[in-house]
Design a protein around this motif. Structure first.
Motif, short mmCIF file in Angstrom:
data_model
loop_
_atom_site.label_atom_id
_atom_site.label_comp_id
_atom_site.label_asym_id
_atom_site.label_seq_id
_atom_site.Cartn_x
_atom_site.Cartn_y
_atom_site.Cartn_z
N ASN A 40 83.19 34.19 4.43
CA ASN A 40 83.50 33.86 3.04
C ASN A 40 84.09 32.45 3.01
O ASN A 40 85.19 32.22 3.48
CB ASN A 40 84.49 34.87 2.46
CG ASN A 40 84.73 34.65 0.99
OD1 ASN A 40 83.98 33.92 0.34
ND2 ASN A 40 85.76 35.27 0.45
N LYS A 46 75.01 29.87 -3.16
CA LYS A 46 73.76 30.34 -2.57
C LYS A 46 72.82 29.17 -2.30
O LYS A 46 72.04 29.20 -1.35
CB LYS A 46 73.10 31.38 -3.48
CG LYS A 46 73.88 32.68 -3.53
CD LYS A 46 73.07 33.80 -4.10
CE LYS A 46 73.85 35.08 -4.21
NZ LYS A 46 74.13 35.74 -2.97
N LEU A 79 75.69 30.29 -8.33
CA LEU A 79 76.04 31.60 -7.77
C LEU A 79 76.87 31.42 -6.50
O LEU A 79 76.50 30.65 -5.62
CB LEU A 79 74.77 32.37 -7.42
CG LEU A 79 73.79 32.62 -8.57
CD1 LEU A 79 72.49 33.19 -8.03
CD2 LEU A 79 74.41 33.55 -9.58
N THR A 82 79.01 34.27 -1.46
CA THR A 82 79.49 35.59 -1.08
C THR A 82 79.93 36.36 -2.31
O THR A 82 80.70 35.85 -3.12
CB THR A 82 80.68 35.48 -0.11
OG1 THR A 82 80.32 34.63 0.96
CG2 THR A 82 81.08 36.82 0.44
N ASP A 83 79.44 37.57 -2.43
CA ASP A 83 79.85 38.44 -3.52
C ASP A 83 81.11 39.16 -3.06
O ASP A 83 81.06 39.97 -2.13
CB ASP A 83 78.74 39.43 -3.83
CG ASP A 83 79.11 40.41 -4.92
OD1 ASP A 83 80.23 40.34 -5.46
OD2 ASP A 83 78.26 41.26 -5.24
N GLU A 85 82.72 41.58 -4.11
CA GLU A 85 82.65 43.04 -4.21
C GLU A 85 81.93 43.65 -3.01
O GLU A 85 82.17 44.79 -2.64
CB GLU A 85 81.91 43.42 -5.49
CG GLU A 85 82.43 44.67 -6.14
CD GLU A 85 81.73 44.93 -7.45
OE1 GLU A 85 81.03 45.94 -7.53
OE2 GLU A 85 81.89 44.11 -8.37
N HIS A 86 81.03 42.88 -2.39
CA HIS A 86 80.23 43.42 -1.29
C HIS A 86 80.44 42.66 0.02
O HIS A 86 79.66 42.80 0.95
CB HIS A 86 78.74 43.39 -1.66
CG HIS A 86 78.43 44.25 -2.83
ND1 HIS A 86 78.24 43.75 -4.09
CD2 HIS A 86 78.32 45.60 -2.94
CE1 HIS A 86 78.00 44.74 -4.92
NE2 HIS A 86 78.05 45.88 -4.26
#
Length: 95
Positions: A40, A46, A79, A82-83, A85-86
């Motif tokens: 992260n 992205k 975007l 790293t998301d 949430e996931h």
């Protein structure tokens, strides 16, 4: 004779089972290591990740690649890489 056949079949089955089990375990470990490798980096998008990957393609493929579409880069730059949430999702890293 029946006992010998049973022993031969059992030996073959057990050998194949052990081989298949080792192969599956190797794949499992690869997947765990892959998911653990996620990093992260705040501010990374992205588009940044795509550019890094795209830079490796000529070496891997052994030939030049076309430039990345600017519209795609622009949309991906909005975007986060790293998301949250996931990030390192437990299904990918569970022991």
């Amino acid at each position: 004779e029946g006992k010998d056949i049973y022993l031969d079949v059992s030996k073959k089955w057990l050998t194949e089972y052990i081989k298949a089990n080792a192969e599956v375990e190797k794949d499992v470990q690869f997947m765990k290591d892959f998911f653990r490798s996620e990093k992260n980096v705040p501010g990374r998008t992205k588009a940044d990740v795509l550019k890094e990957m795209w830079a490796l393609f000529p070496e891997v493929m052994g030939k030049p690649v076309p430039p990345i579409d600017e519209g795609l880069l622009e949309s991906m730059s909005k975007l986060p890489a790293t998301d949250p949430e996931h990030f390192q999702h437990p299904w990918g890293t569970a022991e």
